[in-house]
Scaffold this motif. Structure first.
Motif, PDB file in Angstrom:
ATOM      1  N   SER A 155      -5.143 -43.504  -3.824  1.00  0.00           N
ATOM      2  CA  SER A 155      -4.506 -41.939  -3.815  1.00  0.00           C
ATOM      3  C   SER A 155      -5.915 -41.064  -3.648  1.00  0.00           C
ATOM      4  O   SER A 155      -6.900 -41.420  -4.454  1.00  0.00           O
TER       5      SER A 155
ATOM      6  N   CYS B 139      -1.321 -32.218  -4.887  1.00  0.00           N
ATOM      7  CA  CYS B 139      -0.453 -33.359  -5.530  1.00  0.00           C
ATOM      8  C   CYS B 139       1.071 -32.581  -5.171  1.00  0.00           C
ATOM      9  O   CYS B 139       1.934 -33.477  -4.711  1.00  0.00           O
TER      10      CYS B 139
ATOM     11  N   LYS C  28       7.228 -34.380  -9.410  1.00  0.00           N
ATOM     12  CA  LYS C  28       5.809 -33.674  -9.591  1.00  0.00           C
ATOM     13  C   LYS C  28       5.888 -32.394 -10.496  1.00  0.00           C
ATOM     14  O   LYS C  28       5.145 -31.966 -11.067  1.00  0.00           O
TER      15      LYS C  28
ATOM     16  N   TYR D  32      -7.172 -37.262  -5.120  1.00  0.00           N
ATOM     17  CA  TYR D  32      -6.618 -36.407  -5.842  1.00  0.00           C
ATOM     18  C   TYR D  32      -6.896 -35.032  -5.139  1.00  0.00           C
ATOM     19  O   TYR D  32      -8.200 -34.886  -4.609  1.00  0.00           O
TER      20      TYR D  32
ATOM     21  N   HIS E  70      -4.290 -29.246  -8.524  1.00  0.00           N
ATOM     22  CA  HIS E  70      -3.036 -30.385  -8.473  1.00  0.00           C
ATOM     23  C   HIS E  70      -1.962 -29.826  -7.751  1.00  0.00           C
ATOM     24  O   HIS E  70      -1.046 -30.343  -7.032  1.00  0.00           O
TER      25      HIS E  70
END
Length: 93
Positions: A2, A66, A79, A4, A62
């Motif tokens: 992954s 994400c 999430k 980020y 984030h």
């Protein structure tokens, strides 16, 4: 593996954390050298503000990476829950 949200800013993040580490070492020296309480508290506030700025940047990354990716793929609920828990911890709740 992954990737980020902060990956593109990793060097900046490391640099900021090293600076904070230096500030903390400075606080230790101030205590060792019996500096004035208010001067130490002023530096504690500076370190705290610097850590909060790093944390806010990570939260921003984030959300923009994400969380946005998860929402776009139709899997955003988990999430979003994770984000809200992180915000709660960050806010001290």
């Amino acid at each position: 593996m992954s990737v980020y949200g902060y990956a593109s800013r990793k060097d900046d993040l490391r640099s900021r954390l090293r600076k904070i580490e230096g500030q903390v070492r400075g606080l230790q020296r101030m205590v060792d050298e019996d500096k004035y309480c208010i001067d130490i508290l002023t530096q504690v506030n500076s370190v705290t503000a610097a850590l909060r700025a790093v944390g806010m940047g990570l939260l921003d990354d984030h959300v923009r990476h994400c969380v946005a990716e998860s929402i776009a793929s139709g899997e955003g609920d988990q999430k979003i829950e994770e984000l809200m828990a992180a915000v709660g911890r960050f806010a001290g709740k």
